[in-house]
Design a protein around this motif. Structure first.
Motif, PDB file in Angstrom:
ATOM      1  N   LEU A  95       0.866  -1.190   0.000  1.00  9.88           N
ATOM      2  CA  LEU A  95       0.000   0.000   0.000  1.00  9.88           C
ATOM      3  C   LEU A  95       0.896   1.231   0.000  1.00  9.88           C
ATOM      4  O   LEU A  95       1.388   1.671   1.038  1.00  9.88           O
ATOM      5  N   LYS A  96       1.112   1.768  -1.169  1.00  7.33           N
ATOM      6  CA  LYS A  96       2.070   2.868  -1.327  1.00  7.33           C
ATOM      7  C   LYS A  96       1.714   4.098  -0.488  1.00  7.33           C
ATOM      8  O   LYS A  96       2.596   4.851  -0.081  1.00  7.33           O
ATOM      9  N   TRP A  97       0.430   4.312  -0.202  1.00  6.59           N
ATOM     10  CA  TRP A  97       0.050   5.480   0.591  1.00  6.59           C
ATOM     11  C   TRP A  97       0.591   5.392   2.009  1.00  6.59           C
ATOM     12  O   TRP A  97       0.771   6.424   2.669  1.00  6.59           O
ATOM     13  N   LEU A  98       0.893   4.184   2.505  1.00 11.98           N
ATOM     14  CA  LEU A  98       1.493   4.050   3.833  1.00 11.98           C
ATOM     15  C   LEU A  98       2.887   4.668   3.877  1.00 11.98           C
ATOM     16  O   LEU A  98       3.372   5.056   4.933  1.00 11.98           O
ATOM     17  N   GLN A  99       3.526   4.748   2.729  1.00 10.23           N
ATOM     18  CA  GLN A  99       4.899   5.244   2.654  1.00 10.23           C
ATOM     19  C   GLN A  99       4.978   6.757   2.450  1.00 10.23           C
ATOM     20  O   GLN A  99       6.069   7.323   2.484  1.00 10.23           O
ATOM     21  N   LEU A 100       3.851   7.417   2.268  1.00 10.29           N
ATOM     22  CA  LEU A 100       3.859   8.843   1.958  1.00 10.29           C
ATOM     23  C   LEU A 100       4.220   9.720   3.157  1.00 10.29           C
ATOM     24  O   LEU A 100       4.965  10.688   3.021  1.00 10.29           O
ATOM     25  N   ASN A 101       3.694   9.414   4.320  1.00 10.02           N
ATOM     26  CA  ASN A 101       3.940  10.225   5.508  1.00 10.02           C
ATOM     27  C   ASN A 101       3.925   9.322   6.733  1.00 10.02           C
ATOM     28  O   ASN A 101       2.872   8.796   7.106  1.00 10.02           O
ATOM     29  N   LYS A 102       5.081   9.165   7.366  1.00  9.21           N
ATOM     30  CA  LYS A 102       5.171   8.219   8.477  1.00  9.21           C
ATOM     31  C   LYS A 102       4.338   8.649   9.692  1.00  9.21           C
ATOM     32  O   LYS A 102       3.865   7.801  10.448  1.00  9.21           O
ATOM     33  N   PHE A 103       4.113   9.965   9.876  1.00  3.10           N
ATOM     34  CA  PHE A 103       3.291  10.427  10.995  1.00  3.10           C
ATOM     35  C   PHE A 103       1.820  10.062  10.767  1.00  3.10           C
ATOM     36  O   PHE A 103       1.158   9.528  11.666  1.00  3.10           O
ATOM     37  N   ILE A 104       1.329  10.348   9.578  1.00  5.72           N
ATOM     38  CA  ILE A 104      -0.069  10.021   9.257  1.00  5.72           C
ATOM     39  C   ILE A 104      -0.261   8.509   9.284  1.00  5.72           C
ATOM     40  O   ILE A 104      -1.267   8.011   9.795  1.00  5.72           O
ATOM     41  N   THR A 105       0.710   7.781   8.755  1.00  5.30           N
ATOM     42  CA  THR A 105       0.628   6.315   8.776  1.00  5.30           C
ATOM     43  C   THR A 105       0.543   5.809  10.212  1.00  5.30           C
ATOM     44  O   THR A 105      -0.246   4.914  10.513  1.00  5.30           O
ATOM     45  N   ALA A 106       1.336   6.380  11.113  1.00  7.43           N
ATOM     46  CA  ALA A 106       1.316   5.958  12.530  1.00  7.43           C
ATOM     47  C   ALA A 106      -0.059   6.180  13.140  1.00  7.43           C
ATOM     48  O   ALA A 106      -0.598   5.303  13.823  1.00  7.43           O
ATOM     49  N   VAL A 107      -0.639   7.344  12.878  1.00  7.76           N
ATOM     50  CA  VAL A 107      -1.964   7.660  13.434  1.00  7.76           C
ATOM     51  C   VAL A 107      -3.028   6.740  12.838  1.00  7.76           C
ATOM     52  O   VAL A 107      -3.835   6.147  13.569  1.00  7.76           O
ATOM     53  N   VAL A 108      -3.017   6.602  11.526  1.00  8.51           N
ATOM     54  CA  VAL A 108      -4.019   5.759  10.858  1.00  8.51           C
ATOM     55  C   VAL A 108      -3.901   4.306  11.328  1.00  8.51           C
ATOM     56  O   VAL A 108      -4.914   3.662  11.608  1.00  8.51           O
ATOM     57  N   TYR A 109      -2.679   3.794  11.438  1.00 12.81           N
ATOM     58  CA  TYR A 109      -2.530   2.394  11.840  1.00 12.81           C
ATOM     59  C   TYR A 109      -2.925   2.186  13.296  1.00 12.81           C
ATOM     60  O   TYR A 109      -3.573   1.198  13.632  1.00 12.81           O
ATOM     61  N   GLY A 110      -2.582   3.126  14.169  1.00 15.23           N
ATOM     62  CA  GLY A 110      -3.006   3.023  15.565  1.00 15.23           C
ATOM     63  C   GLY A 110      -4.522   3.011  15.690  1.00 15.23           C
ATOM     64  O   GLY A 110      -5.097   2.206  16.437  1.00 15.23           O
ATOM     65  N   ILE A 111      -5.189   3.892  14.949  1.00 19.32           N
ATOM     66  CA  ILE A 111      -6.658   3.934  14.956  1.00 19.32           C
ATOM     67  C   ILE A 111      -7.220   2.652  14.351  1.00 19.32           C
ATOM     68  O   ILE A 111      -8.202   2.095  14.860  1.00 19.32           O
ATOM     69  N   PHE A 112      -6.599   2.157  13.291  1.00 21.69           N
ATOM     70  CA  PHE A 112      -7.037   0.906  12.666  1.00 21.69           C
ATOM     71  C   PHE A 112      -6.945  -0.264  13.650  1.00 21.69           C
ATOM     72  O   PHE A 112      -7.901  -1.042  13.790  1.00 21.69           O
ATOM     73  N   VAL A 113      -5.831  -0.375  14.351  1.00 15.63           N
ATOM     74  CA  VAL A 113      -5.661  -1.467  15.326  1.00 15.63           C
ATOM     75  C   VAL A 113      -6.705  -1.347  16.427  1.00 15.63           C
ATOM     76  O   VAL A 113      -7.361  -2.330  16.796  1.00 15.63           O
ATOM     77  N   TRP A 114      -6.896  -0.131  16.954  1.00 21.10           N
ATOM     78  CA  TRP A 114      -7.889   0.071  18.011  1.00 21.10           C
ATOM     79  C   TRP A 114      -9.288  -0.322  17.513  1.00 21.10           C
ATOM     80  O   TRP A 114     -10.029  -1.021  18.202  1.00 21.10           O
ATOM     81  N   THR A 115      -9.627   0.132  16.317  1.00 16.31           N
ATOM     82  CA  THR A 115     -10.948  -0.148  15.748  1.00 16.31           C
ATOM     83  C   THR A 115     -11.154  -1.649  15.558  1.00 16.31           C
ATOM     84  O   THR A 115     -12.194  -2.187  15.949  1.00 16.31           O
ATOM     85  N   MET A 116     -10.188  -2.301  14.961  1.00 12.67           N
ATOM     86  CA  MET A 116     -10.320  -3.744  14.718  1.00 12.67           C
ATOM     87  C   MET A 116     -10.417  -4.526  16.024  1.00 12.67           C
ATOM     88  O   MET A 116     -11.237  -5.434  16.149  1.00 12.67           O
ATOM     89  N   MET A 117      -9.585  -4.181  17.001  1.00  9.21           N
ATOM     90  CA  MET A 117      -9.612  -4.899  18.279  1.00  9.21           C
ATOM     91  C   MET A 117     -10.937  -4.675  19.009  1.00  9.21           C
ATOM     92  O   MET A 117     -11.530  -5.623  19.520  1.00  9.21           O
ATOM     93  N   ASN A 118     -11.395  -3.418  19.056  1.00  5.62           N
ATOM     94  CA  ASN A 118     -12.563  -3.094  19.872  1.00  5.62           C
ATOM     95  C   ASN A 118     -13.910  -3.296  19.189  1.00  5.62           C
ATOM     96  O   ASN A 118     -14.893  -3.590  19.857  1.00  5.62           O
ATOM     97  N   LEU A 119     -13.945  -3.130  17.879  1.00  5.31           N
ATOM     98  CA  LEU A 119     -15.224  -3.229  17.178  1.00  5.31           C
ATOM     99  C   LEU A 119     -15.416  -4.555  16.451  1.00  5.31           C
ATOM    100  O   LEU A 119     -16.538  -4.892  16.083  1.00  5.31           O
ATOM    101  N   VAL A 120     -14.328  -5.296  16.239  1.00  8.28           N
ATOM    102  CA  VAL A 120     -14.441  -6.552  15.497  1.00  8.28           C
ATOM    103  C   VAL A 120     -13.943  -7.741  16.316  1.00  8.28           C
ATOM    104  O   VAL A 120     -14.711  -8.637  16.670  1.00  8.28           O
ATOM    105  N   ILE A 121     -12.663  -7.767  16.640  1.00  3.20           N
ATOM    106  CA  ILE A 121     -12.044  -8.961  17.227  1.00  3.20           C
ATOM    107  C   ILE A 121     -12.579  -9.276  18.620  1.00  3.20           C
ATOM    108  O   ILE A 121     -13.051 -10.393  18.867  1.00  3.20           O
TER     109      ILE A 121
END
Length: 166
Positions: A95-121
């Protein structure tokens, strides 16, 4: 038509050692953050967090010994951290967009992990619906951004940047 291959060239990617070090760093930062937040909020023994993880993952009565409960909670925690680390390192080069900005990627991935753990898993695992807990939910999401998102994003960025420049 012939294709020449250079047997000394490796495809860009993260080494297993880098992935393991990143996993251990992120898993440690995450659990230490959880311990700190729990202690500040409750003034109780932070190791209770590990007992809770064990009970949620393995069942309320799996271990009667507090020590075994805490050890199993730690192992479950690091297994989960490993899965999120592996997933990130698999997705990062794809996913090339992950490589565009490491700060935004960090925030998006942290939110993604939280969302998946709390709303799905966790709801699927426990057969219980997610309950938003205001400040606690927000702080837990921020912990994942800082403890998981930042190390994974920055280390992957550095690892792949080195590979491209070689």
């Amino acid at each position: 038509m012939t294709f020449s291959t250079n047997s000394n060239s490796k495809p860009p990617g993260a080494s297993l050692a880098t992935i393991i070090k990143t996993w251990l760093l992120a898993g440690t930062l995450d659990i230490l953050s959880a311990f700190t937040y729990y202690y500040i909020k409750t003034e109780k023994n932070p190791l209770n967090v590990l007992s809770y993880v064990s009970k949620v993952a393995l069942g309320e009565t799996t271990f009667t010994s507090t020590g075994l409960q805490q050890l199993s909670g730690l192992l479950v925690h690091f297994a989960i951290a490993f899965s999120w680390t592996i997933f990130f390192f698999i997705m990062y080069p794809r996913l090339k967009w992950l490589q565009l900005n490491k700060f935004i990627t960090a925030v998006v991935y942290g939110i993604f992990v939280w969302t998946m753990m709390n709303l799905v898993i966790l709801p699927l695992w426990n057969n219980k619906a997610f309950v938003y807990k205001g400040e606690t939910s927000i702080i837990n999401c921020l912990i994942l951004i800082v403890a998981i998102g930042i190390p994974l994003s920055f280390i992957a960025h550095n690892q792949y940047s080195k590979k491209e420049n070689q």
